[in-house]
Design a protein around this motif. Structure first.
Motif, PDB file in Angstrom:
ATOM      1  N   VAL A  10     -12.640  33.248 -27.892  1.00  0.00           N
ATOM      2  CA  VAL A  10     -11.986  32.573 -26.762  1.00  0.00           C
ATOM      3  C   VAL A  10     -10.734  31.879 -27.285  1.00  0.00           C
ATOM      4  O   VAL A  10     -10.692  31.405 -28.428  1.00  0.00           O
ATOM      5  CB  VAL A  10     -12.943  31.574 -26.069  1.00  0.00           C
ATOM      6  N   ALA A  11      -9.714  31.857 -26.457  1.00  0.00           N
ATOM      7  CA  ALA A  11      -8.482  31.141 -26.792  1.00  0.00           C
ATOM      8  C   ALA A  11      -7.928  30.532 -25.517  1.00  0.00           C
ATOM      9  O   ALA A  11      -8.144  31.058 -24.423  1.00  0.00           O
ATOM     10  CB  ALA A  11      -7.468  32.082 -27.430  1.00  0.00           C
ATOM     11  N   THR A  12      -7.229  29.414 -25.667  1.00  0.00           N
ATOM     12  CA  THR A  12      -6.658  28.724 -24.520  1.00  0.00           C
ATOM     13  C   THR A  12      -5.199  28.395 -24.790  1.00  0.00           C
ATOM     14  O   THR A  12      -4.848  27.946 -25.884  1.00  0.00           O
ATOM     15  CB  THR A  12      -7.426  27.416 -24.238  1.00  0.00           C
ATOM     16  N   SER A  13      -4.364  28.660 -23.796  1.00  0.00           N
ATOM     17  CA  SER A  13      -2.966  28.223 -23.843  1.00  0.00           C
ATOM     18  C   SER A  13      -2.781  27.175 -22.759  1.00  0.00           C
ATOM     19  O   SER A  13      -3.147  27.404 -21.602  1.00  0.00           O
ATOM     20  CB  SER A  13      -2.018  29.406 -23.590  1.00  0.00           C
TER      21      SER A  13
ATOM     22  N   TRP B 253      -3.568  37.280 -25.010  1.00  0.00           N
ATOM     23  CA  TRP B 253      -3.738  37.349 -23.557  1.00  0.00           C
ATOM     24  C   TRP B 253      -3.777  35.962 -22.906  1.00  0.00           C
ATOM     25  O   TRP B 253      -3.427  35.815 -21.724  1.00  0.00           O
ATOM     26  CB  TRP B 253      -4.971  38.162 -23.183  1.00  0.00           C
ATOM     27  N   ALA B 254      -4.189  34.935 -23.635  1.00  0.00           N
ATOM     28  CA  ALA B 254      -4.124  33.580 -23.075  1.00  0.00           C
ATOM     29  C   ALA B 254      -2.667  33.214 -22.791  1.00  0.00           C
ATOM     30  O   ALA B 254      -2.346  32.646 -21.739  1.00  0.00           O
ATOM     31  CB  ALA B 254      -4.761  32.572 -24.030  1.00  0.00           C
ATOM     32  N   THR B 255      -1.778  33.560 -23.716  1.00  0.00           N
ATOM     33  CA  THR B 255      -0.349  33.304 -23.500  1.00  0.00           C
ATOM     34  C   THR B 255       0.184  34.173 -22.362  1.00  0.00           C
ATOM     35  O   THR B 255       0.899  33.686 -21.474  1.00  0.00           O
ATOM     36  CB  THR B 255       0.436  33.599 -24.788  1.00  0.00           C
ATOM     37  N   ALA B 256      -0.163  35.450 -22.389  1.00  0.00           N
ATOM     38  CA  ALA B 256       0.341  36.368 -21.359  1.00  0.00           C
ATOM     39  C   ALA B 256      -0.098  35.936 -19.962  1.00  0.00           C
ATOM     40  O   ALA B 256       0.711  35.897 -19.026  1.00  0.00           O
ATOM     41  CB  ALA B 256      -0.150  37.785 -21.658  1.00  0.00           C
ATOM     42  N   ALA B 257      -1.378  35.590 -19.809  1.00  0.00           N
ATOM     43  CA  ALA B 257      -1.887  35.192 -18.488  1.00  0.00           C
ATOM     44  C   ALA B 257      -1.247  33.897 -18.022  1.00  0.00           C
ATOM     45  O   ALA B 257      -0.931  33.734 -16.838  1.00  0.00           O
ATOM     46  CB  ALA B 257      -3.413  35.045 -18.550  1.00  0.00           C
ATOM     47  N   PHE B 258      -1.040  32.969 -18.967  1.00  0.00           N
ATOM     48  CA  PHE B 258      -0.370  31.708 -18.626  1.00  0.00           C
ATOM     49  C   PHE B 258       1.013  32.000 -18.049  1.00  0.00           C
ATOM     50  O   PHE B 258       1.406  31.445 -17.015  1.00  0.00           O
ATOM     51  CB  PHE B 258      -0.257  30.839 -19.887  1.00  0.00           C
ATOM     52  N   VAL B 259       1.752  32.861 -18.732  1.00  0.00           N
ATOM     53  CA  VAL B 259       3.131  33.158 -18.325  1.00  0.00           C
ATOM     54  C   VAL B 259       3.154  33.928 -17.002  1.00  0.00           C
ATOM     55  O   VAL B 259       4.010  33.690 -16.146  1.00  0.00           O
ATOM     56  CB  VAL B 259       3.849  33.941 -19.451  1.00  0.00           C
ATOM     57  N   LEU B 260       2.217  34.818 -16.807  1.00  0.00           N
ATOM     58  CA  LEU B 260       2.216  35.644 -15.594  1.00  0.00           C
ATOM     59  C   LEU B 260       1.956  34.823 -14.332  1.00  0.00           C
ATOM     60  O   LEU B 260       2.375  35.196 -13.240  1.00  0.00           O
ATOM     61  CB  LEU B 260       1.153  36.746 -15.714  1.00  0.00           C
ATOM     62  N   GLY B 261       1.229  33.712 -14.457  1.00  0.00           N
ATOM     63  CA  GLY B 261       0.872  32.919 -13.272  1.00  0.00           C
ATOM     64  C   GLY B 261      -0.514  33.283 -12.789  1.00  0.00           C
ATOM     65  O   GLY B 261      -1.123  34.262 -13.253  1.00  0.00           O
TER      66      GLY B 261
ATOM     67  N   ALA C  34     -17.695  23.712 -30.728  1.00  0.00           N
ATOM     68  CA  ALA C  34     -16.243  23.808 -30.936  1.00  0.00           C
ATOM     69  C   ALA C  34     -15.589  23.625 -29.578  1.00  0.00           C
ATOM     70  O   ALA C  34     -16.237  23.759 -28.538  1.00  0.00           O
ATOM     71  CB  ALA C  34     -15.870  25.156 -31.542  1.00  0.00           C
ATOM     72  N   VAL C  35     -14.301  23.304 -29.621  1.00  0.00           N
ATOM     73  CA  VAL C  35     -13.562  23.076 -28.369  1.00  0.00           C
ATOM     74  C   VAL C  35     -12.332  23.958 -28.362  1.00  0.00           C
ATOM     75  O   VAL C  35     -11.627  24.072 -29.371  1.00  0.00           O
ATOM     76  CB  VAL C  35     -13.162  21.590 -28.231  1.00  0.00           C
ATOM     77  N   THR C  36     -12.075  24.590 -27.222  1.00  0.00           N
ATOM     78  CA  THR C  36     -10.838  25.349 -27.047  1.00  0.00           C
ATOM     79  C   THR C  36      -9.962  24.611 -26.051  1.00  0.00           C
ATOM     80  O   THR C  36     -10.456  24.044 -25.073  1.00  0.00           O
ATOM     81  CB  THR C  36     -11.131  26.795 -26.574  1.00  0.00           C
ATOM     82  N   GLY C  37      -8.674  24.591 -26.338  1.00  0.00           N
ATOM     83  CA  GLY C  37      -7.788  23.881 -25.426  1.00  0.00           C
ATOM     84  C   GLY C  37      -6.449  23.636 -26.048  1.00  0.00           C
ATOM     85  O   GLY C  37      -6.203  24.023 -27.179  1.00  0.00           O
TER      86      GLY C  37
END
Lengths: 341, 135
Positions: free
Chosen positions: A245-248, A293-301, B132-135
């Motif tokens: 999982v990744a978050t932007s 994809w976290a970056t891409a989805a953020f940018v896409l809206g 763990a934390v994502t953010g």
């Protein structure tokens, strides 16, 4: 067939076992280590009943993270992105397998996201001064930087098995692999830990991958930070073995000019910060894919971002926007709910 | 006389009253030792490191403030109500300050520019606290 033994020796044996069991208790425990690498704090955890072996594996995993950082960073003259930029459009021979794989993946996601993620946005990121010294550039500077961005103008050639060359085809083009290399490094560090345990987490600044499960047998529990308040967890996810999982988010790195917030998640097509989404969380089978994809989805809206994620196999996502009252609004792919705690 | 090793009832019947007393005492003693050996309750301290070196250990049962020198700037860390937080830092984005208070064992606050980590130690891991934390 039943085993029959004399009673008294049996009782003695049972007592010995009862006494010895606690002393021999080597239940698996979590060995963890934190350190700064790739511009963030990385925390690695491995479940093991052998602390010495676990610590050695943690050493090797951090060494692997640093090795990949040295190859991929935009902030060193000796890195491969710097070498490719200096070539000024000429072919660069002998590109490492690491950068070859990262750049190939990044360009694939650039194509799939219609350029919302673009690993050739290095000059644009530099024009904004990220990450060290961000400042508001004028429109001409942004336009000039956007002219150097273009994932379609990057070429790869395989001269022979294992001999790879790359070429950046636009004048002034620079790579910024940060949006995918960190996730890729997380995946490789997890590979190292898997050599000693089936159960681990590698987390580099919120880009993370889990393998196996917690010592209690449950799936790893992951918190998602509240975009409005960094001290709060907004929701919890249960991630099964082999999930990343990744978050932007626009709340981590930003500055304000005349009351306007400018964050670091730039739309490579316009050169300006993407405005609609405040947080994009993507779940994928590997962290490199989740990261990009976290970056891409953020940018896409919200709408286009969710639609793009739904088109990808094995991706789930949650995008957060605010409504007119300032309340959080969640947009998610249909399969995201199954990861919620 | 013989008994089935894998039958608890058979084994129990084969024991004399004295054996039973000793067995029960040992069993209860083992359980008590196991429980006593486990950490429990809240974390007991916040360990502060800069560049991996421990620069302060703050007991969580005493409210107070301490200033430590990070790589970039001084950082003020506050203990209050058995929780820890960074209250002041001259780092560019002040993410460490915005992270707020941490109160569960294993939780961390990090300041990347200052190479500073505050980690809560001691006490039992709370299964409801994320790994763990994502953010």
């Amino acid at each position: 067939m039943r085993v029959r033994v004399p009673a008294r020796p049996a009782a003695a044996l049972a007592l010995l076992v009862a006494i010895a069991l606690p002393a021999c208790d080597r239940a698996p425990t979590v060995e963890s280590r934190t350190d700064f690498v790739m511009g963030t704090l990385a925390e690695l955890k491995v479940v093991s009943d052998d602390p010495v072996t676990a610590r050695e594996a943690l050493d090797r995993a951090f060494a692997r993270l640093r090795e990949i950082e040295a190859l991929t960073t935009s902030y060193s003259e000796t890195s491969e992105p710097a070498r490719l930029a200096r070539a000024n459009g000429a072919w660069v021979e002998g590109v490492s397998p690491e950068v070859d794989e990262i750049l190939t993946l990044g360009l694939r996601i650039a194509a799939e996201s219609d350029g919302a993620f673009d690993p050739t946005a290095g000059a644009l990121v530099a024009a904004w001064g990220w990450p060290e010294d961000p400042a508001l550039p004028d429109s001409a500077t942004v336009a000039a930087a956007v002219a150097t961005v273009g994932w379609r103008d990057v070429e790869r050639a395989e001269r022979a098995p294992g001999r790879i060359a790359w070429r950046l085809g636009r004048p002034g083009m620079k790579l910024d692999l940060g949006g995918v290399a960190k996730g890729w490094a997380v995946d490789r560090a997890a590979d190292v830990l898997l050599g000693v345990s089936d159960h681990c987490i590698v987390n580099a600044g919120g880009d993370l991958v889990v393998r196996g499960h917690r010592p209690d047998g449950k799936a790893w529990l992951i918190g998602v930070q509240d975009p409005r308040d960094a001290s709060r967890i907004f929701l919890k996810l249960r991630l099964p073995d082999g999930t990343a999982v990744a978050t932007s988010g626009d709340y981590q790195r930003f500055f304000e000019v005349d009351g306007v917030r400018y964050h670091h998640l730039l739309d490579p097509r316009t050169g300006w910060p993407a405005r609609e989404v405040h947080s994009a969380t993507v779940i994928a089978p590997d962290c490199a894919t989740a990261d990009a994809w976290a970056t891409a989805a953020f940018v896409l809206g919200a709408e286009a971002g969710i639609a793009a994620l739904e088109r990808q196999p094995d991706l789930e996502g949650l995008l957060v926007t605010y409504d007119a009252k300032g309340d959080l609004v969640s947009h998610e792919t249909p399969g995201f709910a199954r990861y919620r705690e | 006389m013989t008994s089935d090793l894998f039958s608890v009832r058979g084994l129990w019947r084969a024991l004399t009253p004295a054996d039973r007393i000793v067995s029960l005492a040992l069993l209860l003693g083992s359980i008590a030792l196991g429980v006593a050996a486990r950490p429990s309750g809240e974390p007991t301290a916040a360990v502060v490191t800069v560049g991996g070196d421990v620069v302060a250990t703050l007991p969580l049962d005493r409210d107070g403030r301490v200033e430590v020198q990070g790589r970039l700037s001084p950082v003020t860390i506050e203990v209050s109500g058995h929780a820890v937080r960074v209250t002041e830092s001259a780092c560019p984005h002040r993410i460490c300050v915005r992270m707020g208070a941490r109160r569960h064992s294993g939780e961390i606050i990090a300041c990347v520019p200052n190479a500073l980590v505050v980690r809560l130690t001691g006490g039992a891991a709370d299964a409801s606290v994320p790994d763990a934390v994502t953010g």
